[in-house]
Design an enzyme around this catalytic site. Sequence first.
Site, PDB file in Angstrom:
ATOM      1  N   CYS A  94       0.810  -1.230   0.000  1.00 29.94           N
ATOM      2  CA  CYS A  94       0.000   0.000   0.000  1.00 29.94           C
ATOM      3  C   CYS A  94       0.836   1.269   0.000  1.00 29.94           C
ATOM      4  O   CYS A  94       0.333   2.339  -0.338  1.00 29.94           O
ATOM      5  CB  CYS A  94      -0.956   0.000   1.182  1.00 29.94           C
ATOM      6  SG  CYS A  94      -2.194  -1.317   1.108  1.00 29.94           S
ATOM      7  N   GLN A 135      -5.124  -8.712   6.490  1.00 29.44           N
ATOM      8  CA  GLN A 135      -5.146  -7.386   7.091  1.00 29.44           C
ATOM      9  C   GLN A 135      -6.449  -7.110   7.842  1.00 29.44           C
ATOM     10  O   GLN A 135      -6.448  -6.344   8.819  1.00 29.44           O
ATOM     11  CB  GLN A 135      -4.929  -6.320   6.014  1.00 29.44           C
ATOM     12  CG  GLN A 135      -3.503  -6.253   5.522  1.00 29.44           C
ATOM     13  CD  GLN A 135      -3.245  -5.020   4.665  1.00 29.44           C
ATOM     14  OE1 GLN A 135      -4.053  -4.110   4.605  1.00 29.44           O
ATOM     15  NE2 GLN A 135      -2.107  -5.004   3.994  1.00 29.44           N
ATOM     16  N   HIS A 193      -9.397   2.973  -2.376  1.00 30.22           N
ATOM     17  CA  HIS A 193      -7.967   2.687  -2.162  1.00 30.22           C
ATOM     18  C   HIS A 193      -7.437   1.812  -3.295  1.00 30.22           C
ATOM     19  O   HIS A 193      -7.330   0.598  -3.144  1.00 30.22           O
ATOM     20  CB  HIS A 193      -7.814   2.007  -0.806  1.00 30.22           C
ATOM     21  CG  HIS A 193      -6.416   1.619  -0.428  1.00 30.22           C
ATOM     22  ND1 HIS A 193      -5.282   2.185  -0.988  1.00 30.22           N
ATOM     23  CD2 HIS A 193      -5.960   0.699   0.472  1.00 30.22           C
ATOM     24  CE1 HIS A 193      -4.211   1.639  -0.454  1.00 30.22           C
ATOM     25  NE2 HIS A 193      -4.592   0.725   0.433  1.00 30.22           N
ATOM     26  N   CYS A 230      -0.135   2.797   6.194  1.00 31.61           N
ATOM     27  CA  CYS A 230       0.097   1.486   6.804  1.00 31.61           C
ATOM     28  C   CYS A 230       0.274   0.475   5.677  1.00 31.61           C
ATOM     29  O   CYS A 230      -0.301   0.627   4.598  1.00 31.61           O
ATOM     30  CB  CYS A 230      -1.047   1.097   7.723  1.00 31.61           C
ATOM     31  SG  CYS A 230      -2.671   1.038   6.937  1.00 31.61           S
TER      32      CYS A 230
END
Length: 389
Positions: free
Chosen positions: A87, A152, A345, A375
């Site tokens: 990310c 996650q 995202h 993160c």
Amino acid sequence: MPEAVLIDAIRSPFGRRLGTLRNIRPDALLAALVDRMLQRQPAARIDDLIVGCVSQAGEQGANIARQAALLSGLGEHVPGVTLNRMCGSSQQAVHFAAQAVAAGDAHYILAGGVESMSRVPMFTDLTLGRADFAGFDRLNPDLLARHPLIHQVESAERIAEHWNLDRQALDDYARASHARAWAAAQEGRHAELLPWRGEDADGRPIDLVRDEGIRPATDPARMAAMAPVFRPVGEGRITAANASQIADGAALVLVGDHEQALRDGLRPRARFRARVAIGSDPVMQLDGVIPATHEALRRSGLSIRDLDWIEINEAFASVVLAWGRAFPEGLEKANPWGGAIAHGHPLGATGAGLMGKMLCGLEATGGALGLQLMCIGHGMATATIIERL
């Protein structure tokens, strides 16, 4: 020693998965964004294209940066490289670009990222498209024996438990993200966002002029009724409503040598005060934004009170709220135009997108200093502090 500066930042709107941008190849999306940057900054003689992309398979495989360079007007003399820090990929691309400029290896670099999660589903590089992702059992058994890597979503659940963040708090934060994002979109705040031609559900051409996932209103009762993603009802706190949306998009930042930019008649807009990448607990994995913030503040000689704008990627509401427990003075400055819960995202593109958003936010509000945090899976985080010029 040359000083690396931010000269320009642009992005496509972020489209919903299987939404308006679904029929645009990611290499074509990125190449088109490169061309639009070249139209805006024709005096910048680009030395390299550095691109973050997480699922490097299929249409995003075989070095999508180089393919986009060849598809665009950059010319075959401009190379391209694709990287994966998950990310944080496109934020890392910007870091690498700044480091190359500061070292004197380049005058101008285009850095950013791209991800079409409609056309190349998440984890395709791991599953090879043969089955749906079901876990990390395909990774090296010796690695899993040392670190029991988990999804996650489960890490986000554990963060919520550790910081005593209940479901109501997470849903309330998600609703606030949509409200802030909708207000910013309605006010035309996003100077970094370029309208994009896509297709509606029936295949008719349509211009997407804002991030597609933003909701003008959210229903608290409907959010409260949503089932947790992984855990049983009543035990889980993470739902699709308080997590980031799967999305398609691309973003680019033009990084250049300060003095060269002035000689070429370009306007530097911000300088770097800190660039950080850290490792953290690979099981909790998403709380690395806390030590990354400490390190960025240490390197810059600043305090959290000195910052005017903070962007924390809203992978999950629990990540931002846990960070706020560590930096309560900063939470009120975080994500004033909403975040990934509303915007979406698109993994490899989000970092550069948030960089551009933060730069435009500082300019819109007269702020001077901004902090961006991402993160990252497997326990990492990236952080950048910029100072508006």
